[in-house]
Enzyme design. Sequence first.
Site, PDB file in Angstrom:
ATOM      1  N   GLU A  13       0.826  -1.206   0.000  1.00 18.52           N
ATOM      2  CA  GLU A  13       0.000   0.000   0.000  1.00 18.52           C
ATOM      3  C   GLU A  13       0.864   1.262   0.000  1.00 18.52           C
ATOM      4  O   GLU A  13       0.529   2.260  -0.661  1.00 18.52           O
ATOM      5  CB  GLU A  13      -0.936  -0.029   1.204  1.00 18.52           C
ATOM      6  N   GLU A  58      -3.278  -9.573   3.967  1.00 19.87           N
ATOM      7  CA  GLU A  58      -3.947  -9.351   5.242  1.00 19.87           C
ATOM      8  C   GLU A  58      -5.008 -10.400   5.563  1.00 19.87           C
ATOM      9  O   GLU A  58      -5.253 -10.706   6.741  1.00 19.87           O
ATOM     10  CB  GLU A  58      -4.588  -7.951   5.260  1.00 19.87           C
TER      11      GLU A  58
END
Length: 255
Positions: A107, A127
């Site tokens: 990210e 995640e």
Amino acid sequence: MATVNYEMDGKVGVVTLAKPPHNLLDDQLINDVVGAYHAVVAAGCRAILLRSAMRHFCAGAEMASWGTGTKLHTDQAGLEKVWRSLEDAPVPTVAAVNGGVLGGGLELALTCDMIIAANTAFLGQVEVAVGLLPLLGGTQRIAQRAGIARAKEIAMLGRRHTPEAFERWGIINLVVPEAELAASSMTMARQLAAGPTKVLAGVKMQANLQARGGVAAADARQVEINDMIWKAKDRQRGADAFFASGPATAVFEGD
């Protein structure tokens, strides 16, 4: 202790992640990156190179810090401030990624205008394996670059991917041999830093407006952006050099 180092290399602001052992992401690391960006911009950089001094670019989140040293994911205004600080930096940004580029590390890289990866890197939104979703906007930013179906696949399955796959899907720009990552990324950053800085800022504004609001959002500010770059001295230098000595002969100074 700072988790990020920064320096000027000519007109390139070099921002280096330096949090042992794997640059695991927490609020301090994010804030230090933002602070380093502000510092090199204030020092007059015309491009930023984001890189790592560790074995991995960023291997994911500092899980032990949830709720203590990491709270940004609960703060909408804070998240938006971070995104704008990184994505709307007034100069082009290049991420040079190596090793693990996972979860929050991916990210972070996705906030850069361009991403160059070592061929030995491995990338992914992982995640889901620990019962989370990408907390820093990764899903939507992958969707911008690669489409909704691919973004869902990457985030829902949580697999690690080769840099070649990410390049093929349009998520990153270039894959180079690991030994060439430092030189290749610096070459790109120096080329950007030597360009007409305010014109490149206009290109960046157009692209970011389109990514966030569609073509109509970018079109709505086209004349404003045209006027902004028309006033740039580098635009006049480019025109003058074209008539005097031919195309691609201008020396731009960033104003």
